[in-house]
Design a protein around this motif. Structure first.
Motif, PDB file in Angstrom:
ATOM      1  N   PRO A  12       0.729  -1.249  -0.095  1.00 36.39           N
ATOM      2  CA  PRO A  12      -0.189   0.071   0.164  1.00 36.39           C
ATOM      3  C   PRO A  12       0.903   1.438   0.062  1.00 36.39           C
ATOM      4  CG  PRO A  12       0.107  -1.172   2.054  1.00 36.39           C
ATOM      5  CD  PRO A  12       0.896  -1.856   1.137  1.00 36.39           C
ATOM      6  N   ALA A  13       0.431   2.265  -0.709  1.00 32.44           N
ATOM      7  CA  ALA A  13       1.169   3.392  -0.831  1.00 32.44           C
ATOM      8  C   ALA A  13       1.343   4.077   0.561  1.00 32.44           C
ATOM      9  CB  ALA A  13       0.672   4.347  -1.912  1.00 32.44           C
ATOM     10  N   ARG A  14       2.277   4.856   0.915  1.00 29.39           N
ATOM     11  CA  ARG A  14       2.164   5.738   1.925  1.00 29.39           C
ATOM     12  C   ARG A  14       2.880   6.807   1.531  1.00 29.39           C
ATOM     13  NH1 ARG A  14       6.563   8.090   4.830  1.00 29.39           N
ATOM     14  NH2 ARG A  14       7.975   6.576   3.456  1.00 29.39           N
ATOM     15  N   LEU A  15       1.817   8.187   1.914  1.00 21.40           N
ATOM     16  CA  LEU A  15       2.326   9.359   1.225  1.00 21.40           C
ATOM     17  C   LEU A  15       2.222  10.316   2.483  1.00 21.40           C
ATOM     18  CD1 LEU A  15       2.591  11.657  -0.784  1.00 21.40           C
ATOM     19  CD2 LEU A  15       0.218  11.655  -1.171  1.00 21.40           C
ATOM     20  N   THR A  20      10.967  11.389  -0.674  1.00 23.01           N
ATOM     21  CA  THR A  20      11.561  10.259  -0.096  1.00 23.01           C
ATOM     22  C   THR A  20      10.866   8.665  -0.591  1.00 23.01           C
ATOM     23  OG1 THR A  20      10.254  10.323   2.172  1.00 23.01           O
ATOM     24  CG2 THR A  20      12.362  11.329   2.014  1.00 23.01           C
ATOM     25  N   LEU A  21      11.886   7.934  -0.884  1.00 24.96           N
ATOM     26  CA  LEU A  21      11.262   6.532  -1.185  1.00 24.96           C
ATOM     27  C   LEU A  21      11.922   5.406  -0.113  1.00 24.96           C
ATOM     28  CD1 LEU A  21       9.725   4.886  -3.205  1.00 24.96           C
ATOM     29  CD2 LEU A  21      11.908   4.319  -4.348  1.00 24.96           C
ATOM     30  N   ASN A  22      10.864   5.069   0.527  1.00 25.27           N
ATOM     31  CA  ASN A  22      11.076   3.761   1.478  1.00 25.27           C
ATOM     32  C   ASN A  22      12.226   4.314   2.828  1.00 25.27           C
ATOM     33  OD1 ASN A  22       9.321   1.947   0.418  1.00 25.27           O
ATOM     34  ND2 ASN A  22      10.909   1.604  -1.097  1.00 25.27           N
ATOM     35  N   VAL A  23      12.179   5.475   3.020  1.00 27.92           N
ATOM     36  CA  VAL A  23      12.848   6.147   4.075  1.00 27.92           C
ATOM     37  C   VAL A  23      12.016   6.960   4.922  1.00 27.92           C
ATOM     38  CG1 VAL A  23      15.012   5.807   3.021  1.00 27.92           C
ATOM     39  CG2 VAL A  23      14.186   7.905   2.813  1.00 27.92           C
ATOM     40  N   GLY A  73       6.636  11.558   0.958  1.00 29.45           N
ATOM     41  CA  GLY A  73       7.276  10.499   1.245  1.00 29.45           C
ATOM     42  C   GLY A  73       6.506   9.294   0.582  1.00 29.45           C
ATOM     43  N   PHE A  74       7.159   8.249   0.044  1.00 31.39           N
ATOM     44  CA  PHE A  74       6.212   7.096  -0.931  1.00 31.39           C
ATOM     45  C   PHE A  74       7.114   6.179  -0.700  1.00 31.39           C
ATOM     46  CE2 PHE A  74       5.455  11.373  -3.249  1.00 31.39           C
ATOM     47  CZ  PHE A  74       4.333  10.826  -3.844  1.00 31.39           C
TER      48      PHE A  74
END
Length: 145
Positions: free
Chosen positions: A6-9, A104-107, A126-127
């Motif tokens: 699932p996306a986290r934004l 950010t990607l996965n951080v 953030g994603f």
């Protein structure tokens, strides 16, 4: 299976009110981006997809693409959590007429730096999903996927 996560934004600057930090700003002005990823592989893949859309420091496309295609100035990038110098570079880019955005990607963003980013009015996006980050920076399907 990264695509099934699932996306986290996270948009710390405006509480999620903007649908795309870079997308909305790109209509008015070029965007300055600081980009951080969890791994060197993720970062390399992102940079490869962003390359046709990047401006050089003089505001021109280094690859000869038309100006409309080159809308993003990459002020910093790296592996791991964002650092204070990412924010400093984004603030300088704002003074030079760019709309700043921290991606950010996965951080995760350190809470102390997150407060400073919010105070500076710099959007943090953030994603967890690679192509959702690309869609936010350069527009849906501009990355060819």
């Amino acid at each position: 299976a990264e695509g099934s996560m699932p996306a986290r934004l996270v948009d710390d600057a405006d509480g999620g009110a903007a649908s795309s930090a870079a997308g909305q700003a790109a209509a008015q002005q070029p965007v300055a981006v600081a980009l951080r990823a969890q791994s060197a592989g993720e970062l390399q893949a992102l940079l490869g997809e962003l390359e046709p859309h990047l401006l050089d420091v003089d505001g021109a496309s280094p690859l000869g693409f038309p100006p409309a295609a080159a809308r993003v100035l990459l002020v910093s990038c790296g592996v791991g959590a964002p650092r204070e110098d990412d924010l400093t570079l984004l603030q300088q880019a704002r003074r030079e007429g760019f709309a700043p955005a921290l991606y950010t990607l996965n951080v995760r963003l350190d809470p102390r730096l997150g407060r400073r980013v919010r105070q500076a009015g710099v959007p943090h996006r953030g994603f967890d999903v690679f192509y959702e980050l690309l869609d936010d920076v350069i527009g849906p399907r501009a990355a060819g996927g």
